[in-house]
Motif scaffolding. Structure first.
Motif, PDB file in Angstrom:
ATOM      1  N   ALA A 111     -18.451 -49.243  -8.190  1.00  0.00           N
ATOM      2  CA  ALA A 111     -17.718 -50.308  -7.500  1.00  0.00           C
ATOM      3  C   ALA A 111     -16.798 -49.707  -6.512  1.00  0.00           C
ATOM      4  N   GLN A 112     -16.084 -48.993  -6.782  1.00  0.00           N
ATOM      5  CA  GLN A 112     -14.702 -48.334  -5.904  1.00  0.00           C
ATOM      6  C   GLN A 112     -15.600 -47.248  -4.842  1.00  0.00           C
ATOM      7  N   THR A 113     -16.024 -46.139  -5.590  1.00  0.00           N
ATOM      8  CA  THR A 113     -16.128 -45.035  -4.719  1.00  0.00           C
ATOM      9  C   THR A 113     -17.452 -44.839  -4.139  1.00  0.00           C
ATOM     10  N   ILE A 114     -18.472 -45.355  -4.635  1.00  0.00           N
ATOM     11  CA  ILE A 114     -19.901 -45.488  -4.170  1.00  0.00           C
ATOM     12  C   ILE A 114     -19.943 -46.666  -3.278  1.00  0.00           C
ATOM     13  N   GLN A 115     -19.525 -47.774  -3.687  1.00  0.00           N
ATOM     14  CA  GLN A 115     -19.780 -48.727  -2.860  1.00  0.00           C
ATOM     15  C   GLN A 115     -18.807 -49.044  -1.729  1.00  0.00           C
ATOM     16  N   LYS A 116     -17.369 -48.552  -1.667  1.00  0.00           N
ATOM     17  CA  LYS A 116     -16.454 -48.924  -0.913  1.00  0.00           C
ATOM     18  C   LYS A 116     -15.962 -47.585  -0.340  1.00  0.00           C
ATOM     19  N   GLY A 117     -16.252 -46.459  -1.152  1.00  0.00           N
ATOM     20  CA  GLY A 117     -15.750 -45.096  -0.427  1.00  0.00           C
ATOM     21  C   GLY A 117     -14.143 -45.005  -0.974  1.00  0.00           C
ATOM     22  N   GLU A 118     -13.691 -45.863  -1.648  1.00  0.00           N
ATOM     23  CA  GLU A 118     -12.341 -45.485  -2.320  1.00  0.00           C
ATOM     24  C   GLU A 118     -12.343 -44.519  -3.506  1.00  0.00           C
ATOM     25  N   THR A 119     -11.090 -43.986  -3.868  1.00  0.00           N
ATOM     26  CA  THR A 119     -11.003 -43.242  -5.133  1.00  0.00           C
ATOM     27  C   THR A 119     -10.525 -44.016  -6.108  1.00  0.00           C
ATOM     28  N   VAL A 120     -10.923 -43.614  -7.368  1.00  0.00           N
ATOM     29  CA  VAL A 120     -10.225 -44.447  -8.441  1.00  0.00           C
ATOM     30  C   VAL A 120      -9.096 -43.392  -8.809  1.00  0.00           C
ATOM     31  N   GLU A 121      -7.890 -43.902  -8.589  1.00  0.00           N
ATOM     32  CA  GLU A 121      -6.750 -42.898  -8.866  1.00  0.00           C
ATOM     33  C   GLU A 121      -6.707 -42.508 -10.324  1.00  0.00           C
ATOM     34  N   ARG A 122      -6.711 -43.303 -11.045  1.00  0.00           N
ATOM     35  CA  ARG A 122      -6.550 -42.878 -12.638  1.00  0.00           C
ATOM     36  C   ARG A 122      -7.530 -41.604 -12.802  1.00  0.00           C
ATOM     37  N   LEU A 123      -8.626 -41.465 -12.442  1.00  0.00           N
ATOM     38  CA  LEU A 123      -9.196 -40.355 -12.746  1.00  0.00           C
ATOM     39  C   LEU A 123      -9.174 -38.995 -11.992  1.00  0.00           C
ATOM     40  N   LEU A 124      -8.196 -39.177 -10.875  1.00  0.00           N
ATOM     41  CA  LEU A 124      -7.949 -37.813 -10.036  1.00  0.00           C
ATOM     42  C   LEU A 124      -7.183 -37.142 -10.891  1.00  0.00           C
ATOM     43  N   TYR A 125      -7.059 -35.720 -10.425  1.00  0.00           N
ATOM     44  CA  TYR A 125      -6.249 -34.646 -11.008  1.00  0.00           C
ATOM     45  C   TYR A 125      -5.032 -34.804 -10.503  1.00  0.00           C
ATOM     46  N   LYS A 126      -3.897 -34.761 -11.528  1.00  0.00           N
ATOM     47  CA  LYS A 126      -2.682 -34.704 -11.119  1.00  0.00           C
ATOM     48  C   LYS A 126      -1.985 -33.189 -11.342  1.00  0.00           C
ATOM     49  N   HIS A 127      -1.338 -32.867 -10.382  1.00  0.00           N
ATOM     50  CA  HIS A 127      -0.784 -31.414 -10.195  1.00  0.00           C
ATOM     51  C   HIS A 127       0.418 -31.423 -11.271  1.00  0.00           C
ATOM     52  N   PRO A 128       0.229 -30.493 -12.299  1.00  0.00           N
ATOM     53  CA  PRO A 128       1.254 -30.566 -13.615  1.00  0.00           C
ATOM     54  C   PRO A 128       2.447 -30.234 -12.962  1.00  0.00           C
ATOM     55  N   GLN A 129       3.012 -29.585 -11.868  1.00  0.00           N
ATOM     56  CA  GLN A 129       4.239 -29.263 -11.622  1.00  0.00           C
ATOM     57  C   GLN A 129       4.657 -30.165 -10.454  1.00  0.00           C
ATOM     58  N   THR A 130       3.859 -30.419  -9.412  1.00  0.00           N
ATOM     59  CA  THR A 130       4.463 -31.187  -8.206  1.00  0.00           C
ATOM     60  C   THR A 130       4.253 -33.004  -8.830  1.00  0.00           C
ATOM     61  N   GLY A 131       3.307 -33.109  -9.545  1.00  0.00           N
ATOM     62  CA  GLY A 131       3.027 -34.608  -9.702  1.00  0.00           C
ATOM     63  C   GLY A 131       1.949 -35.035  -8.826  1.00  0.00           C
ATOM     64  N   ASP A 132       1.673 -34.347  -7.732  1.00  0.00           N
ATOM     65  CA  ASP A 132       0.661 -34.956  -6.695  1.00  0.00           C
ATOM     66  C   ASP A 132      -0.419 -35.070  -7.091  1.00  0.00           C
ATOM     67  N   THR A 133      -1.199 -36.175  -6.653  1.00  0.00           N
ATOM     68  CA  THR A 133      -2.616 -36.473  -7.110  1.00  0.00           C
ATOM     69  C   THR A 133      -3.614 -35.803  -6.108  1.00  0.00           C
ATOM     70  N   LEU A 134      -4.468 -35.115  -6.613  1.00  0.00           N
ATOM     71  CA  LEU A 134      -5.348 -34.258  -5.807  1.00  0.00           C
ATOM     72  C   LEU A 134      -6.899 -34.808  -5.946  1.00  0.00           C
ATOM     73  N   SER A 135      -7.280 -34.972  -4.698  1.00  0.00           N
ATOM     74  CA  SER A 135      -8.576 -35.730  -4.759  1.00  0.00           C
ATOM     75  C   SER A 135     -10.056 -34.841  -4.796  1.00  0.00           C
ATOM     76  N   THR A 136      -9.978 -33.805  -4.116  1.00  0.00           N
ATOM     77  CA  THR A 136     -11.056 -32.800  -3.990  1.00  0.00           C
ATOM     78  C   THR A 136     -11.113 -31.675  -4.897  1.00  0.00           C
ATOM     79  N   THR A 137     -11.964 -30.858  -5.185  1.00  0.00           N
ATOM     80  CA  THR A 137     -12.057 -29.745  -5.848  1.00  0.00           C
ATOM     81  C   THR A 137     -11.354 -28.832  -5.245  1.00  0.00           C
TER      82      THR A 137
END
Ligand SMILES: Cc1cc2nc3c(=O)[nH]c(=O)nc-3n(C[C@H](O)[C@H](O)[C@H](O)COP(=O)(O)O)c2cc1C
Ligand code: SF4
Ligand code: SF4
Ligand code: FES
Length: 628
Positions: A111-137
């Motif tokens: 619903a979010q990514t395929i249909q609307k092109g938005e990311t699902v925040e909770r499934l993204l990787y969070k940098h353990p030190q900075t806490g930044d949410t990173l979207s791509t490999t």
């Protein structure tokens, strides 16, 4: 085989031109800009439930009922390396990286990514030190520090689909070798590339091939060593599971170079997925005429068989492996004669490791000059490591040779949980040794590791922290080798158990200072007198730990103390009454009823009942349980 014939209707390819035409058609049939959902179906992610995620994604797409341009829809691949974050789902072409995905997340992804092109925040990787949410490999440090050569297609292609492999360039190197190069030119290219065998010893691959090639027009064999028995290692398995064509292609090139018409892959039977994918790759390659008679009209005939090994570590040794393929007892035999003169069935043979063969494919595809430009002067290319143990990012990593140990463990590996350093890194499997934090800046290449008392081995890398006891670690590896020794020669058969028994005494506080001197002379005798490298390298675990952690040995022997708190005979568990809240968690956790105390009052441990299992310590949230 059927799949290929059905999909493309393609008959056997009779020339290089036909191969390239097919590759062009297959590539043109896929729009690189269209959305593609990639799900990791490597062994780790499968164990974590990725098949359920794939099914849920298929259902969610069907339920959405839209004209979603997903071509070819959902692709399942081999291991992406970041196994500790699996199941992984990557959305292409943007490369959005979703981790620890559950079937219940499928609807949101669609619903979010395929249909609307938005990311699902909770499934993204969070940098353990900075806490930044990173979207791509590419943004994730685990991937950013790597250089993928052997693993370049793993996670990109569907390993069960030769068409996908062809799109990614499979068999281009073999085709070039067979149609445009003399066998001697192929040997020369591999020699000039500087490739050294990835199975452990680091012998120059081109030199080995040259020795077999010089025997002229006689029956010869090429073999792939896929026995991979080192504890903690899974590099070769992942390559076979995720890109079996790279191995098949490498062996075709090797067969052509030395003049062999037959190849064998010796793979341990515990690797069913690797065997399945290899079998599919062989069948598909045969169907396209990439294996068999007159490959690509070159006049060269070559085919490969799979031989299942029963899982004996010693059968990874080259002469033992060949005897096992011959149907004999898998025991090493003295060399010379070397396999390049007298190998399988007494014929000149070349045995290389899985990763070595996969490198050969890349070298022929991109040229030896490119490969010779990677890595260090004497260790060219990259190396795949299975990074395991006390490290945040457990997984499969590929790095250029010469990279510092610190970069692998602390940057790519994300460091050690709860610590700013590692205590030791064990490299090289049972034949290798343990390197301390002081060696963090050591370049990881064949020669530096040997100079430091360890070795590259096949690429197992076990990270240890302050709660790992080095006497215990050495004891573990010696125990493994004692069990796996074939017993043919007595320095190994008798010496390895004596080494281990000495360490057992140390771990009970029963050792003496003289024992250490005796250990050195026993180690020397085992090294000198053993027939094969199993015995020849067996003392490395104890010698390297003695070299770097002698104070820990002395604590065991002289002070009857295990500083890491591991050796059961040298430790006691107790409860700090100040810190204990009387929550009763340890009381419930103890399997021996050794903990007593009323709720909300400090508890105590009865030492006579305690079996030092550590369950109480793990259960205590207040750090009240101490080990001394
Ligand atoms: C006890 C023992 C086990 C070994 N196990 C393996 C193995 O599982 N895989 C491997 O490639 N090489 C293993 N080797 C090394 C092989 O004997 C051989 O050197 C290697 O497969 C050659 O391939 P390479 O030149 O590509 O490294 C082992 C050696 C010994 C002594
Ligand atoms: S060194 Fe050990 S494993 Fe190797 S041949 Fe001798 S007994 Fe067998
Ligand atoms: S170490 Fe194990 S046996 Fe001993 S007190 Fe704790 S839980 Fe009980
Ligand atoms: S198995 Fe999926 S990342 Fe390794």
């Amino acid at each position: 085989m059927q799949a290929t014939a059905k999909k493309t209707g393609q008959a056997k390819l009779g020339s290089l031109e036909e191969l390239e035409q097919l590759r062009g058609e297959l590539t043109a049939a896929v729009d690189p800009d269209q959305t593609l959902i990639v799900v990791c179906h490597g062994t780790g992610c499968v164990a974590n439930g990725s098949p359920g995620v794939t099914e849920a994604l298929k259902k969610a797409l069907a339920d959405a009922g839209e004209d979603i341009k997903v071509v070819p829809g959902i692709k399942t691949t081999g291991c992406h390396g970041f196994c500790s974050r699996g199941p992984l789902v990557i959305i292409k072409p943007a490369g959005i990286f979703y981790q620890q995905v559950k079937p219940a997340d499928a609807e949101d992804i669609v619903a979010q990514t395929i249909q609307k092109g938005e990311t699902v925040e909770r499934l993204l990787y969070k940098h353990p030190q900075t806490g930044d949410t990173l979207s791509t490999t590419e943004e994730i440090p685990f991937y950013a520090g790597q250089q993928r050569v052997v693993l370049q297609n793993i996670g990109q292609i569907d390993p069960t689909d030769i068409e996908d492999a062809l799109r990614a360039g499979a068999y281009a190197g073999a085709a070039k070798a067979l149609t445009a190069m003399q066998p001697s030119e192929v040997v020369e290219a591999v020699t000039k590339s500087g490739l050294r065998g990835r199975g452990g010893a680091g012998f120059p691959t081109g030199v080995k091939w040259g020795l077999a090639a010089k025997h002229g027009d006689v029956e010869k064999y090429v073999l792939c060593n896929a026995d991979e028995g080192d504890p903690g290692a899974f590099m070769d398995r992942s390559v076979m599971e995720g890109d079996p064509h790279a191995v098949v292609e490498g062996m075709i090139i090797g067969g052509y170079a030395i003049g062999a018409n037959e190849g064998y892959v010796y793979v341990r039977a515990e690797y069913p997925l690797a065997i399945k994918h290899l079998e599919m790759a062989l069948a598909d390659a045969r169907a396209l005429g990439l294996l068999g008679e007159n490959i690509l009209g070159s006049g060269f005939n070559f085919d490969i068989r799979i031989n299942r090994g029963a899982g004996a570590f010693v059968c990874g040794e080259e002469t033992a492996l060949m005897r096992s393929v011959e149907g004999k007892v898998g025991e090493p035999v003295p060399r010379p004669p070397y396999p390049s003169d007298k190998g399988l069935f007494g014929k000149p043979s070349v045995l290389n490791n899985v990763e070595t063969w996969a490198n050969v494919s890349r070298i022929l595809e991109r040229g030896w000059e490119w490969f010779a430009g990677l890595g260090t002067e004497k260790s060219k290319g990259t190396k795949v490591f299975a990074l395991v143990g006390k490290v945040n990012n457990v997984g499969l990593v590929e790095v250029p040779m010469g990279i510092k140990l610190r970069n692998i463990v602390m940057d790519i590996g994300g460091g050690v949980p709860g610590s700013d350093h590692f205590k030791a890194v064990q490299t090289g499997g049972p034949s290798g040794g343990c390197l301390p934090w002081e060696d963090a800046d050591l370049p990881v290449d064949f020669d530096s590791l040997i100079a430091a008392g360890s070795m590259m081995g096949s690429g197992g890398m076990i990270v240890m922290d302050d709660r790992d006891c080095m006497v215990d670690v050495a004891k573990y590896f010696l125990g493994f080798l004692e069990e796996e020794s074939c017993g043919k020669c007595f320095p190994c058969r008798l010496g390895v158990p004596r080494l281990r028994e000495t360490l057992v005494r140390f771990s009970k506080g029963e050792g003496t200072a003289e024992d250490i001197d005796d250990l050195y002379s026993l180690a020397e005798a085992i090294k000198m007198g053993s027939l094969c490298a199993l015995g020849g390298t067996a003392p490395n675990a104890v010698l390297s730990t003695l070299r770097y952690f002698r104070d820990e040995y002395e604590a065991h022997i002289l002070e009857h103390r295990c500083p890491a708190g591991v050796c059961k005979d040298l430790i006691t568990y107790s409860i700090d009454p100040e810190a204990c809240t009387g929550c009763h968690a340890c009381f419930r956790a103890c399997p021996q009823n050794a903990v007593s105390g009323e709720k909300k009052k400090p508890h105590t441990i009865d030492e006579s009942l305690c079996i030092r299992c550590g369950m109480c310590m793990e259960s205590c949230k207040f750090g009240a349980i101490q080990v001394v």
